[in-house]
Design an enzyme around this catalytic site. Structure first.
Site, mmCIF file in Angstrom:
data_model
loop_
_atom_site.group_PDB
_atom_site.id
_atom_site.type_symbol
_atom_site.label_atom_id
_atom_site.label_comp_id
_atom_site.label_asym_id
_atom_site.label_seq_id
_atom_site.Cartn_x
_atom_site.Cartn_y
_atom_site.Cartn_z
ATOM 1 C CG HIS A 68 -1.958 1.190 1.270
ATOM 2 N ND1 HIS A 68 -2.679 1.154 2.259
ATOM 3 C CD2 HIS A 68 -2.007 1.970 0.591
ATOM 4 C CE1 HIS A 68 -3.438 2.291 1.834
ATOM 5 N NE2 HIS A 68 -2.969 2.956 0.832
ATOM 6 C CD GLU A 117 0.655 5.310 -0.967
ATOM 7 O OE1 GLU A 117 1.265 5.451 -0.029
ATOM 8 O OE2 GLU A 117 -0.719 5.642 -0.941
ATOM 9 C CG HIS A 121 2.504 8.614 2.424
ATOM 10 N ND1 HIS A 121 2.084 8.893 3.885
ATOM 11 C CD2 HIS A 121 1.365 8.203 1.762
ATOM 12 C CE1 HIS A 121 0.814 8.555 3.726
ATOM 13 N NE2 HIS A 121 0.509 8.171 2.812
#
Ligand SMILES: *[C@@H]1O[C@H](CO)[C@@H](O)[C@H](O)[C@H]1NC(C)=O
Ligand SMILES: *[C@@H]1O[C@H](CO)[C@@H](O)[C@H](O)[C@H]1NC(C)=O
Ligand SMILES: *[C@@H]1O[C@H](CO)[C@@H](O)[C@H](O)[C@H]1NC(C)=O
Ligand SMILES: *[C@@H]1O[C@H](CO)[C@@H](O)[C@H](O)[C@H]1NC(C)=O
Ligand SMILES: *[C@@H]1O[C@H](CO)[C@@H](O)[C@H](O)[C@H]1NC(C)=O
Length: 255
Positions: A68, A117, A121
């Site tokens: 993920h 992502e 992040h």
């Protein structure tokens, strides 16, 4: 050596090797950074459960745990001018497609998930020298994922998708025995009229030296950022130790 011991040994060696690549310089810099973070979560999700949460565009979800994301415990969207560029990770493309697929949008352009992502992040993780480019960030996540080999570990512990339920402590103990650390395990709570929760996500925690650590918060440490995956009305939360746990092999058909 037993497989479990050998595996642990490999992980240990791997972490040590990684550790030597970081210089103390990096830490000083990142500590003064406004988005300083202390821990990384490598989140795996179970594609069948992800599909169960929102089956609109889900076709034949993989029957192995996929990535993920790799998330620092603090900070989001740390550098909005550092744009995702898929060309930078073209060498990783076959592993990315296999191990980091966009489970929910299998028919669409899958780079959107990676962009999300990276933006949210990756730009925060990039304060660490070993993660300070898109190629390094995605490449290191793939490397950690392959060394963890969660799917392989669960199979060795004879924990596989099936129609009967597992007891949560059985899964937890198998993972802790194998890795020597306790991951964070998340489930979909039982739906109305159901008795069982459904396992959906397993996160492993790493130090900035990329060594495995327990995901439980240490004394004196602030609570780690809660990363919720909310799709539709369903949301993952920490699994309840006392509820029967479903590890599904198919999106539908459990009644
Ligand atoms: C943000 O990213 C850009 C592009 O990579 C870089 O030039 C800039 O230094 C970064 N800013 C910060 C605060 O790290
Ligand atoms: C994307 O990355 C490639 C390879 O590093 C580079 O040649 C290209 O200019 C980049 N594109 C953009 C829009 O920054
Ligand atoms: C996805 O879209 C991007 C631009 O939005 C494009 O560069 C890339 O080639 C597309 N990839 C696929 C697999 O269609
Ligand atoms: C993780 O926690 C367990 C007990 O819950 C402990 O035995 C173990 O030493 C811890 N491992 C690390 C790396 O902190
Ligand atoms: C776990 O589930 C049981 C049974 O439904 C419930 O009584 C208990 O409060 C739950 N525990 C937590 C921590 O949610």
């Amino acid at each position: 050596m037993e497989p479990a011991k050998l595996h642990y040994w490999i992980l240990g060696w791997f972490s040590m090797a990684l550790c030597c690549w970081c210089t103390s310089d990096t830490f000083t810099q990142s500590d003064s950074h406004p988005h300083s973070w202390k821990k990384l979560y490598l989140a795996h999700h179970w594609p069948v459960t992800v599909c169960k949460m929102n089956a609109n565009d889900c076709h034949d979800p993989p029957q192995y745990w996929t990535i993920h994301g790799l998330w620092p415990d603090k900070g989001e969207d740390c550098n909005r001018t550092w744009h995702f560029n898929v060309t930078e990770i073209k060498d990783l493309m076959s592993d990315m497609r296999h191990y980091w697929p966009d489970v929910l949008h299998s028919s669409l352009n899958r780079t959107q998930f990676w962009k999300h992502e990276w933006d949210k992040h990756g730009t925060c993780a990039a304060t660490l020298e070993v993660l300070n480019s898109q190629k390094k960030y995605f490449g290191k996540a793939l490397e950690l994922y392959q060394h963890i080999d969660l799917s392989g570990c669960l199979l060795k512990a004879r924990i596989k998708p099936r129609s009967s339920y597992y007891k949560m402590p059985v899964i937890k103990e198998a993972l802790t025995r194998f890795y020597g650390v306790t991951p964070k395990i998340q489930c979909l709570p039982p739906e109305e009229g159901e008795e069982a929760q459904t396992i959906g996500q397993i996160e492993f925690c790493f130090t900035k030296e990329l060594q495995l650590i327990n995901c439980t918060a240490l004394k004196g440490e602030s609570n780690p950022m809660q990363v919720h995956l909310k799709l539709g009305t369903q949301e993952l939360s920490i699994c309840n130790d006392t509820l029967p746990t479903y590890y599904p092999s198919e999106v539908q058909g459990h009644k």
